[in-house]
Design a protein around this motif. Structure first.
Motif, short mmCIF file in Angstrom:
data_model
loop_
_atom_site.label_atom_id
_atom_site.label_comp_id
_atom_site.label_asym_id
_atom_site.label_seq_id
_atom_site.Cartn_x
_atom_site.Cartn_y
_atom_site.Cartn_z
N SER A 39 0.85 -1.19 0.00
CA SER A 39 0.00 0.00 0.00
C SER A 39 0.89 1.24 0.00
N LYS A 59 -5.29 -7.90 1.25
CA LYS A 59 -5.68 -6.56 0.82
C LYS A 59 -6.93 -6.67 -0.05
N GLY A 83 -9.94 -4.10 -2.19
CA GLY A 83 -10.12 -2.74 -2.68
C GLY A 83 -11.16 -2.66 -3.77
N ASN A 86 -8.80 1.21 -0.66
CA ASN A 86 -8.10 -0.05 -0.42
C ASN A 86 -7.86 -0.24 1.07
N TYR A 87 -7.97 -1.49 1.52
CA TYR A 87 -7.66 -1.84 2.90
C TYR A 87 -6.67 -3.00 2.90
N ASN A 118 -4.16 -5.49 5.52
CA ASN A 118 -3.87 -5.91 6.89
C ASN A 118 -2.67 -6.85 6.85
N TYR A 161 -1.93 -2.30 9.80
CA TYR A 161 -2.92 -2.19 8.72
C TYR A 161 -2.82 -0.81 8.08
N GLU A 162 -3.42 -0.67 6.91
CA GLU A 162 -3.49 0.63 6.22
C GLU A 162 -4.75 0.72 5.40
N VAL A 163 -5.40 1.88 5.44
CA VAL A 163 -6.57 2.19 4.63
C VAL A 163 -6.23 3.38 3.75
N THR A 171 -7.57 5.99 0.72
CA THR A 171 -8.69 6.53 -0.04
C THR A 171 -8.13 7.56 -1.01
N ARG A 194 -2.90 4.56 8.85
CA ARG A 194 -1.99 3.44 9.05
C ARG A 194 -1.61 3.28 10.51
#
Length: 452
Positions: free
Chosen positions: A349, A364, A366, A380-381, A383, A401-403, A405, A424
């Motif tokens: 990510s 991941k 998305g 996208n997410y 983990n 984790y990271e999201v 947008t 994150r």
């Protein structure tokens, strides 16, 4: 504030589009191609802690010329000059915690943000119906020499050969002797790699000039020096890409880094039409690394597998991806030594590449949606759980984790605008290297690009 080239905000904010070179014609004479590009980036805001970058800006000016055929058909030369520096929006009076004013050091190659130029491309190329070659300074589009680039890219000094003599089969061979680290190297080593050596730079960011170390960015060094070991004979590459079956693509690449490690990367992808305008894409990948020769970077015995499935149309798309890496008992043996800018993992990510660490099961998911012509939204997410990779003797204590947008608007071929937010949590969140022991991001950037 340090002096730097100041561009207007519209032209200086960040961009990421690949821009097409324009043909040069003088009185009907084809004079080659000219590629002029302005890129830049600025941080809007971030969560207030001692870990996340809260301000920063940068720009890139690219001027590249490639000649027409010279001396014989298919023979060309290319020259590309790149200039990077602070775009005038960075607060260089950086304050330490608890005043929470940390600069985003991944935007510039000079330690003070001053303008710095690099002759990043200087090559001779030849293209025949079944054979091609490119010798000199260049970017390299191979699975283990390609990484996300914000502004100044990584460059390589290499000697590459290729052939398409067999229908549907592309063979590539080459040798890399030197590399130049781009603007994101400090972030790859630090905030993204967190000192693990797995995120595209094989050492801690304290070895970079920005942190009073000996290695400069935007300067060519021997491949061994870039890996923080003795100078070596370089890195040999051999790759094969097969597309002889409709909707199938298969890749196999082997890299031999003298006295350091051997890497093998394999990937296969297959497209299945579902209905008119809709298709499923299935992909699988495998990466392994084993030390070789004098093992200058230590014992290495890494493997990672991955899978990805995508479903979509021109209007929308969804995907799910998975990566899993192995576990070893001996030091850094089980983590990937990622010294030369590689990132093929499906679960990477914007600020996380944990799939290259030891004993990771990452996933991941998305989706994207085209709101209107030229306007696209992506979410996208990813983990990563907890790896068993250690930094300074510290083990992971939190699930990473990271999201992401991302909103992209491209009203024309010349302009592109982008805004993104990345949320994150580091797997080392809670370890006391930073104020409040907090290693989190809630990061906003605005992006624009213009080309002509």
């Amino acid at each position: 504030m340090k002096k730097a080239i100041k561009l207007s905000l519209a032209a200086a904010l960040a961009g990421g589009a690949m821009l097409q070179a324009a043909s040069v014609d003088i009185n009907g004479y084809r004079g080659g191609t000219l590629d002029v590009m302005f890129k830049g980036m600025t941080v809007i805001d971030d969560i207030k802690n001692g870990y996340a970058p809260s301000n920063g800006s940068g720009y890139l000016v690219k001027l590249k010329y490639e000649s027409p055929d010279t001396l014989l058909d298919g023979l060309k030369y290319g020259v590309g000059v790149y200039v990077n520096g602070d775009a005038g929006l960075t607060n260089w009076d950086i304050k330490t915690a608890p005043e929470w004013d940390k600069g985003a050091y991944g935007m510039v190659v000079d330690k003070d943000g001053d303008s710095k130029g690099l002759l990043g491309e200087l090559y001779l190329s030849y293209k025949h119906e079944y054979f091609d070659a490119k010798f000199g300074r260049q970017t390299l589009d191979t699975p283990l020499t390609k990484i996300s680039t914000s502004l100044m890219p990584n460059f390589y000094e290499a000697y590459m050969l290729g052939t398409n003599a067999i229908d549907g089969l592309r063979i590539t061979a080459g040798h890399i002797t030197k590399m130049s680290l781009g603007s994101r190297a400090a972030a790859d080593a630090g905030i993204i790699g967190e000192g693990t050596g797995t995120a595209g730079v094989g050492f801690s960011n304290t070895l970079l000039e920005q942190f009073n170390g000996p290695i400069q960015q935007a300067k060519f060094y021997n491949i061994g020096t870039i890996a923080n070991v003795d100078s070596t004979a370089g890195r040999t590459v051999l790759g094969a890409t097969y597309t002889g079956v409709k909707d199938l693509k298969a890749d196999l690449w082997v890299y031999h880094s003298d006295d350091i490690a051997n890497d093998i990367y394999a990937e296969v992808g297959y497209k299945i039409p579902v209905s008119e305008g809709m298709a499923v894409n299935l992909n699988a990948q495998y990466l392994m690394q084993k030390d070789t020769g004098d093992s200058l970077a230590g014992e290495r015995d890494f493997n990672m597998m991955g899978a990805k499935v995508e479903l979509g149309t021109k209007k929308w798309g969804v995907f799910a991806a998975f990566n899993s890496s192995g576990s070893k008992d001996n030091g850094t043996e089980g983590q990937y030594f990622n010294a030369w800018g590689a990132d093929p993992a499906y679960t990477s990510s914007i600020f996380s590449r944990n799939a290259y660490r030891e004993d990771v099961d990452a996933y991941k998911v998305g989706a994207h949606y085209v709101i209107m012509k030229g306007l696209k939204l992506m979410v996208n997410y990813a983990n990563y759980g907890k790896s068993t990779t250690k930094v300074g003797g510290n083990s992971a204590i939190d699930d990473a984790y990271e999201v992401d947008t991302i909103l992209v608007y491209k009203p024309s071929n010349e302009w592109m605008f982008r805004v993104f937010n990345a949320r994150r949590v580091s797997e080392f969140n809670g370890i006391g290297a930073f104020a409040d022991n907090e290693r989190r991001q809630n990061h906003y950037r605005a992006i624009a690009s213009y080309s002509f």
